[in-house]
Motif scaffolding. Sequence first.
Motif, PDB file in Angstrom:
ATOM      1  N   LEU A  21      -9.025   5.379  -3.304  1.00  0.00           N
ATOM      2  CA  LEU A  21      -9.620   4.123  -3.749  1.00  0.00           C
ATOM      3  C   LEU A  21      -8.639   3.315  -4.586  1.00  0.00           C
ATOM      4  CD1 LEU A  21     -13.234   5.274  -4.718  1.00  0.00           C
ATOM      5  CD2 LEU A  21     -12.553   3.900  -2.742  1.00  0.00           C
ATOM      6  N   ALA A  22      -7.821   4.001  -5.365  1.00  0.00           N
ATOM      7  CA  ALA A  22      -6.824   3.287  -6.164  1.00  0.00           C
ATOM      8  C   ALA A  22      -5.799   2.602  -5.262  1.00  0.00           C
ATOM      9  CB  ALA A  22      -6.129   4.253  -7.120  1.00  0.00           C
ATOM     10  N   LEU A  23      -5.409   3.266  -4.176  1.00  0.00           N
ATOM     11  CA  LEU A  23      -4.498   2.633  -3.223  1.00  0.00           C
ATOM     12  C   LEU A  23      -5.140   1.403  -2.593  1.00  0.00           C
ATOM     13  CD1 LEU A  23      -2.928   5.737  -1.419  1.00  0.00           C
ATOM     14  CD2 LEU A  23      -1.932   4.320  -3.222  1.00  0.00           C
ATOM     15  N   ALA A  24      -6.432   1.526  -2.247  1.00  0.00           N
ATOM     16  CA  ALA A  24      -7.140   0.372  -1.696  1.00  0.00           C
ATOM     17  C   ALA A  24      -7.204  -0.765  -2.706  1.00  0.00           C
ATOM     18  CB  ALA A  24      -8.552   0.788  -1.274  1.00  0.00           C
ATOM     19  N   PHE A  25      -7.385  -0.415  -3.973  1.00  0.00           N
ATOM     20  CA  PHE A  25      -7.403  -1.424  -5.027  1.00  0.00           C
ATOM     21  C   PHE A  25      -6.059  -2.134  -5.112  1.00  0.00           C
ATOM     22  CE2 PHE A  25      -6.977  -3.105  -9.235  1.00  0.00           C
ATOM     23  CZ  PHE A  25      -8.249  -3.494  -9.619  1.00  0.00           C
ATOM     24  N   ALA A  26      -4.970  -1.351  -5.035  1.00  0.00           N
ATOM     25  CA  ALA A  26      -3.638  -1.946  -5.123  1.00  0.00           C
ATOM     26  C   ALA A  26      -3.383  -2.898  -3.961  1.00  0.00           C
ATOM     27  CB  ALA A  26      -2.584  -0.838  -5.154  1.00  0.00           C
ATOM     28  N   VAL A  27      -3.818  -2.503  -2.759  1.00  0.00           N
ATOM     29  CA  VAL A  27      -3.640  -3.377  -1.594  1.00  0.00           C
ATOM     30  C   VAL A  27      -4.456  -4.653  -1.761  1.00  0.00           C
ATOM     31  CG1 VAL A  27      -4.046  -3.582   0.887  1.00  0.00           C
ATOM     32  CG2 VAL A  27      -3.095  -1.468  -0.051  1.00  0.00           C
ATOM     33  N   ALA A  28      -5.701  -4.504  -2.214  1.00  0.00           N
ATOM     34  CA  ALA A  28      -6.553  -5.679  -2.405  1.00  0.00           C
ATOM     35  C   ALA A  28      -6.000  -6.610  -3.472  1.00  0.00           C
ATOM     36  CB  ALA A  28      -7.971  -5.233  -2.775  1.00  0.00           C
ATOM     37  N   TYR A  29      -5.370  -6.049  -4.473  1.00  0.00           N
ATOM     38  CA  TYR A  29      -4.751  -6.874  -5.511  1.00  0.00           C
ATOM     39  C   TYR A  29      -3.510  -7.580  -4.991  1.00  0.00           C
ATOM     40  CZ  TYR A  29      -2.230  -8.059  -9.803  1.00  0.00           C
ATOM     41  OH  TYR A  29      -1.538  -8.722 -10.777  1.00  0.00           O
ATOM     42  N   ALA A  30      -2.745  -6.883  -4.107  1.00  0.00           N
ATOM     43  CA  ALA A  30      -1.458  -7.415  -3.661  1.00  0.00           C
ATOM     44  C   ALA A  30      -1.603  -8.491  -2.596  1.00  0.00           C
ATOM     45  CB  ALA A  30      -0.592  -6.275  -3.128  1.00  0.00           C
ATOM     46  N   VAL A  31      -2.588  -8.372  -1.729  1.00  0.00           N
ATOM     47  CA  VAL A  31      -2.680  -9.292  -0.579  1.00  0.00           C
ATOM     48  C   VAL A  31      -2.752 -10.756  -1.002  1.00  0.00           C
ATOM     49  CG1 VAL A  31      -4.167 -10.008   1.327  1.00  0.00           C
ATOM     50  CG2 VAL A  31      -3.577  -7.606   1.048  1.00  0.00           C
ATOM     51  N   PRO A  32      -3.642 -11.150  -1.918  1.00  0.00           N
ATOM     52  CA  PRO A  32      -3.686 -12.575  -2.287  1.00  0.00           C
ATOM     53  C   PRO A  32      -2.420 -13.064  -2.977  1.00  0.00           C
ATOM     54  CG  PRO A  32      -5.709 -11.450  -2.946  1.00  0.00           C
ATOM     55  CD  PRO A  32      -4.720 -10.394  -2.590  1.00  0.00           C
ATOM     56  N   ASP A  44     -11.953 -13.315  -0.794  1.00  0.00           N
ATOM     57  CA  ASP A  44     -13.257 -12.792  -1.223  1.00  0.00           C
ATOM     58  C   ASP A  44     -13.390 -11.311  -0.907  1.00  0.00           C
ATOM     59  OD1 ASP A  44     -13.928 -15.282  -2.138  1.00  0.00           O
ATOM     60  OD2 ASP A  44     -15.047 -15.859  -0.335  1.00  0.00           O
ATOM     61  N   VAL A  45     -12.902 -10.906   0.263  1.00  0.00           N
ATOM     62  CA  VAL A  45     -12.970  -9.488   0.622  1.00  0.00           C
ATOM     63  C   VAL A  45     -12.132  -8.655  -0.347  1.00  0.00           C
ATOM     64  CG1 VAL A  45     -12.314  -7.791   2.369  1.00  0.00           C
ATOM     65  CG2 VAL A  45     -13.491  -9.881   3.043  1.00  0.00           C
ATOM     66  N   CYS A  46     -10.938  -9.141  -0.673  1.00  0.00           N
ATOM     67  CA  CYS A  46     -10.078  -8.417  -1.612  1.00  0.00           C
ATOM     68  C   CYS A  46     -10.724  -8.316  -2.988  1.00  0.00           C
ATOM     69  CB  CYS A  46      -8.727  -9.110  -1.710  1.00  0.00           C
ATOM     70  SG  CYS A  46      -7.714  -8.994  -0.216  1.00  0.00           S
ATOM     71  N   MET A 130       5.818  -1.868  -8.503  1.00  0.00           N
ATOM     72  CA  MET A 130       4.803  -2.622  -7.773  1.00  0.00           C
ATOM     73  C   MET A 130       4.004  -3.513  -8.721  1.00  0.00           C
ATOM     74  SD  MET A 130       1.383  -1.244  -5.860  1.00  0.00           S
ATOM     75  CE  MET A 130       0.655  -0.968  -7.475  1.00  0.00           C
ATOM     76  N   PHE A 131       3.545  -2.924  -9.824  1.00  0.00           N
ATOM     77  CA  PHE A 131       2.755  -3.682 -10.782  1.00  0.00           C
ATOM     78  C   PHE A 131       3.557  -4.837 -11.369  1.00  0.00           C
ATOM     79  CE2 PHE A 131       2.320  -4.052 -15.437  1.00  0.00           C
ATOM     80  CZ  PHE A 131       1.160  -4.812 -15.470  1.00  0.00           C
ATOM     81  N   GLY A 132       4.794  -4.545 -11.778  1.00  0.00           N
ATOM     82  CA  GLY A 132       5.607  -5.591 -12.384  1.00  0.00           C
ATOM     83  C   GLY A 132       5.911  -6.718 -11.423  1.00  0.00           C
ATOM     84  N   SER A 133       6.229  -6.374 -10.180  1.00  0.00           N
ATOM     85  CA  SER A 133       6.569  -7.394  -9.198  1.00  0.00           C
ATOM     86  C   SER A 133       5.372  -8.289  -8.892  1.00  0.00           C
ATOM     87  CB  SER A 133       7.077  -6.737  -7.913  1.00  0.00           C
ATOM     88  OG  SER A 133       8.207  -5.936  -8.164  1.00  0.00           O
ATOM     89  N   LEU A 134       4.232  -7.680  -8.614  1.00  0.00           N
ATOM     90  CA  LEU A 134       3.049  -8.466  -8.270  1.00  0.00           C
ATOM     91  C   LEU A 134       2.552  -9.271  -9.460  1.00  0.00           C
ATOM     92  CD1 LEU A 134       1.116  -5.834  -6.123  1.00  0.00           C
ATOM     93  CD2 LEU A 134       2.414  -7.802  -5.301  1.00  0.00           C
TER      94      LEU A 134
END
Length: 244
Positions: A21-32, A44-46, A130-134
């Motif tokens: 779930l954390a990986l899914a969260f990271a993807v949802a955060y990164a996509v927009p 909205d989905v993210c 990843m966090f710093g870049s995004l």
Amino acid sequence: MQQQSAQLRWEQHTQRPLFGLALAFAVAYAVPIVRPDASRTVVDVCTAVEWVVWGAFAVDYVIRLVLAERRLVFVRTHWLDLGAVLLPVLQPMRLLRLVSTLLLVGQRARMASQIRLTTYVAGAVVGLLMFGSLAVLSVERDSPDGNIKTLGDAVWWSFTTMTTVGYGDHAPTTGLGRMLAVGLMLSGIALLGVVTANIAAWFIARFEKDDVEERRQTEAIRELTEEVRALRGELAALKGTPVE
């Protein structure tokens, strides 16, 4: 003890699902952030995925609290989990939700005895990059004076910041971006210290192992010498000659 065992069993069974779930969260955060031109439906989905994942972490904390034998002690010893759960409620920002989720994942990951220090450090480096870049891309891309406009610029900036190289070709111009830079620099120094200490500990352990082996061999030689001396004494006694 039964409640404590139930808590441990729950944590063991939920560790991998929460990591997924954390990986899914990271993807949802990164996509927009990576795709600012994404449709409103994708955004909205993210956002929905972020809140669903966060709800799962909140439910996990509540269940662990209920299963705990001493709940006040659980709250005191798991204050990081509680702070991460309450943070989005107090300040519903996507950036803070990402920080909170990373904190929870790190807290749960440290409970796994099979995760070694090197793996944890490598995961921390990847997560911070990843966090710093995004994060810096999300706050600097729309800044009028900003020079971090693409994901490549953000990743390069994160590398140079974490390693404290600081070429200066890319730098944050907003207050939040500079706070992120400070956090990355401190994290990079801390991780470098952990890696250095781990290498030093490995060498020390290796030297101690060699020293123990050398002492063991010396003791074996001494015992063998004593046995040879005793055999020579017995042989001399049998022949009736004095022992040298």
